[in-house]
Design a protein around this motif. Structure first.
Motif, PDB file in Angstrom:
ATOM      1  N   GLU A   1      14.230  11.834  -1.603  1.00 12.25           N
ATOM      2  CA  GLU A   1      13.339  11.009  -0.799  1.00 12.25           C
ATOM      3  C   GLU A   1      12.110  10.683  -1.648  1.00 12.25           C
ATOM      4  N   VAL A   2      11.745   9.382  -1.696  1.00  7.20           N
ATOM      5  CA  VAL A   2      10.663   8.940  -2.573  1.00  7.20           C
ATOM      6  C   VAL A   2       9.596   8.234  -1.743  1.00  7.20           C
ATOM      7  N   LEU A   3       8.328   8.541  -2.046  1.00  8.73           N
ATOM      8  CA  LEU A   3       7.194   7.861  -1.416  1.00  8.73           C
ATOM      9  C   LEU A   3       6.356   7.221  -2.512  1.00  8.73           C
ATOM     10  N   GLY A   4       6.099   5.934  -2.369  1.00  5.92           N
ATOM     11  CA  GLY A   4       5.235   5.229  -3.303  1.00  5.92           C
ATOM     12  C   GLY A   4       3.940   4.853  -2.623  1.00  5.92           C
ATOM     13  N   THR A   5       2.813   5.152  -3.270  1.00  4.30           N
ATOM     14  CA  THR A   5       1.523   4.894  -2.647  1.00  4.30           C
ATOM     15  C   THR A   5       0.524   4.417  -3.698  1.00  4.30           C
ATOM     16  N   VAL A   6      -0.589   3.860  -3.223  1.00  3.59           N
ATOM     17  CA  VAL A   6      -1.636   3.331  -4.099  1.00  3.59           C
ATOM     18  C   VAL A   6      -2.828   4.275  -4.069  1.00  3.59           C
TER      19      VAL A   6
ATOM     20  N   GLN B   1       0.803  -1.209   0.000  1.00  3.10           N
ATOM     21  CA  GLN B   1       0.000   0.000   0.000  1.00  3.10           C
ATOM     22  C   GLN B   1       0.848   1.277   0.000  1.00  3.10           C
ATOM     23  N   GLU B   2       1.960   1.274   0.747  1.00  2.00           N
ATOM     24  CA  GLU B   2       2.801   2.472   0.771  1.00  2.00           C
ATOM     25  C   GLU B   2       4.218   2.086   1.215  1.00  2.00           C
ATOM     26  N   ILE B   3       5.203   2.666   0.492  1.00  2.00           N
ATOM     27  CA  ILE B   3       6.603   2.450   0.865  1.00  2.00           C
ATOM     28  C   ILE B   3       7.353   3.763   0.737  1.00  2.00           C
ATOM     29  N   THR B   4       8.497   3.837   1.431  1.00  2.00           N
ATOM     30  CA  THR B   4       9.393   4.999   1.291  1.00  2.00           C
ATOM     31  C   THR B   4      10.800   4.479   1.058  1.00  2.00           C
ATOM     32  N   PHE B   5      11.543   5.187   0.239  1.00  2.00           N
ATOM     33  CA  PHE B   5      12.938   4.819  -0.027  1.00  2.00           C
ATOM     34  C   PHE B   5      13.659   6.060  -0.540  1.00  2.00           C
ATOM     35  N   GLN B   6      14.957   5.898  -0.802  1.00  2.00           N
ATOM     36  CA  GLN B   6      15.780   7.036  -1.195  1.00  2.00           C
ATOM     37  C   GLN B   6      16.571   6.687  -2.453  1.00  2.00           C
TER      38      GLN B   6
END
Length: 457
Positions: free
Chosen positions: A123-128, A113-118
């Protein structure tokens, strides 16, 4: 190191540690808060972009790019990517920035559903984002420039405050430590002024309820005991000098008289006999002093063994009656316990024998009938021995001093003695952790009570 410096250092170390931990926690939590707020902005941008793409029919990718460029809330190196149900990219806000998004990463976002990484400094946020047709995957990334700057400013502020507070703590610690040790310094100055000639003086304290006041009270009690010891020593020396001076004066006078002229052999024999008697008196005084000093120097109970007190009493009676044929000592055994173990005490039998013999001898010596009555009883964990005689008794004014060395009361002037016996008895009883007391009724009786602990209790 002085107490004031030690207190200041300890206070500084303690406060410094507390401040350091507090500021460190503040810095860490603030960093986390900055990051949470930054990701919240990325999440908001991702959802807003997806809503515009899905819900507004007139908005296409090209128009979205124009809207994004005119957005005043644009983050540094901001990039937003949107992927459809087939994991195909349908929108990119900034083609110059590559976030290196692959299919596995898209699937991971769909799963979690949601992840964060670099990606490097981004800084990157992935979401649905859910739509009626299915779920879109949106990636929003940017450089967290403001959080880093704010964290740097916060760190500088915290360091400056830490150094300022440490300086304040050192100064205030030095001041309050000085206030705390000032009473001790005053006590030290008072103690420095004390001398053997000024033992009657006592220390003063503004507050006798705190620890320093209690210490002053303890020192004052010690000074009182030292003063009493000095007085006792002076009295002891004066009495010893007096007791030794009398026989020495008699010896000297008799020898001087004998040397004035020639005399018959019988006169010389009388003089020699008298001098010998005085010499024996000196030897007895010296022996008593040595015995008393020996007891004063030794407090060890290592050589004590178990002895039956009744057997020591009978032996003391026998020795007392041998001193003078007129002496009579009766022992009452009506209160003897049935259990013989209740008669056992841990003691040096020779010392106990000396003490009891002295008490019996005194009782016979100062009794008109030269008799003494001895009894004893067991009270469970202790044994009490009573030595009583009938006679003039001890005057009330003399009772507080009868255990002092060389003290002789008014009623003892006509009896031969040196005033050491009762001092010796008291010291022996104390060495055995016992107690001795006396009750005397003028023209009636005098009774000494000695109490010892039973060894098996």
């Amino acid at each position: 190191m002085q107490i004031r410096s030690r207190l200041t250092y300890q206070f500084t170390y303690l406060v410094s540690a507390i401040l350091f931990v507090s500021y460190f926690i503040i810095y860490i939590f603030t960093q986390e808060n900055y990051k949470d707020k930054f990701y919240s902005r990325l999440r908001q941008k991702a959802n807003t972009t997806a809503q515009l793409l899905v819900n507004v029919n007139q908005v296409d990718s090209k128009l979205m790019g124009i809207i994004g460029q005119t957005n005043r809330d644009l983050l540094f190196r901001e990039s937003i990517l949107v992927y459809d149900l087939c994991n195909e990219r349908i929108y990119a806000s900034n083609d110059s920035i590559n976030l290196h998004i692959d299919v596995d990463l898209i699937k991971q976002v769909r799963q979690k559903q949601e992840i964060t990484f670099q990606r490097e400094d981004i800084e990157v946020l992935g979401t649905v984002f859910a739509t009626p047709q299915g779920r879109l995957v949106v990636f929003a990334g940017a450089v967290d420039q403001y959080s880093a700057e704010n964290a740097k400013d916060l760190k500088n502020i915290l360091i400056a405050l830490f150094l300022l507070f440490i300086l304040i703590v050192v100064l205030s610690g030095w001041f309050f430590a000085g206030q705390a040790v000032n009473p001790i310094s005053e006590v030290i100055q008072q103690v420095d002024k004390l001398s053997p000639k000024r033992l009657e003086e006592r220390l003063k304290s503004p507050d006798f309820e705190d620890e320093i006041g209690k210490m002053v009270s303890t020192v004052n009690r010690l000074l009182e005991r030292i003063e009493n010891a000095f007085k006792l020593q002076k009295t002891f020396i004066a009495n010893v000098s007096h007791e030794l001076k009398n026989p020495l004066t008699k010896i000297s006078s008799q020898l001087e008289v004998s040397l004035l002229k020639e005399r018959e052999s019988g006169d010389y024999k009388k003089t020699i006999s008298s001098v010998l008697e005085d010499t024996q008196e000196l030897a007895a005084i010296t022996e008593s002093l040595l015995e008393l000093n020996k007891l004063s120097l030794s407090d060890s109970q290592a050589g004590f063994h178990e002895w039956r007190i009744d057997e020591i009493l009978w032996e003391a009676r026998s020795l007392t009656q041998k001193l003078n044929s007129a002496y009579k000592v009766s022992i009452d055994t009506s209160h003897m316990p049935e259990d013989e173990e209740m008669l056992l005490i841990k003691a040096d039998d020779k010392l106990i024998l000396t003490a009891l013999k002295n008490l019996m001898e005194n009782a016979c010596k100062f009794s008109p009938s030269n008799s003494a009555q001895v009894s004893f009883k067991n009270s469970g964990n202790s044994i009490q021995i009573f030595v009583r005689n009938e006679g003039k008794g001890i005057p009330a004014n003399d009772l507080p001093y009868i255990f002092q060395p060389f003290f002789r009361g008014e009623n003892t002037a006509s009896s031969k003695g040196y005033g050491i016996g009762l001092s010796l008895v008291e010291r022996i009883v104390q060495l055995h952790n016992g107690q001795i007391s006396v009750v005397s009724v003028p023209d009636s009786y005098t009774e000494f009570t000695v109490t010892f602990q039973v060894s098996n209790q």
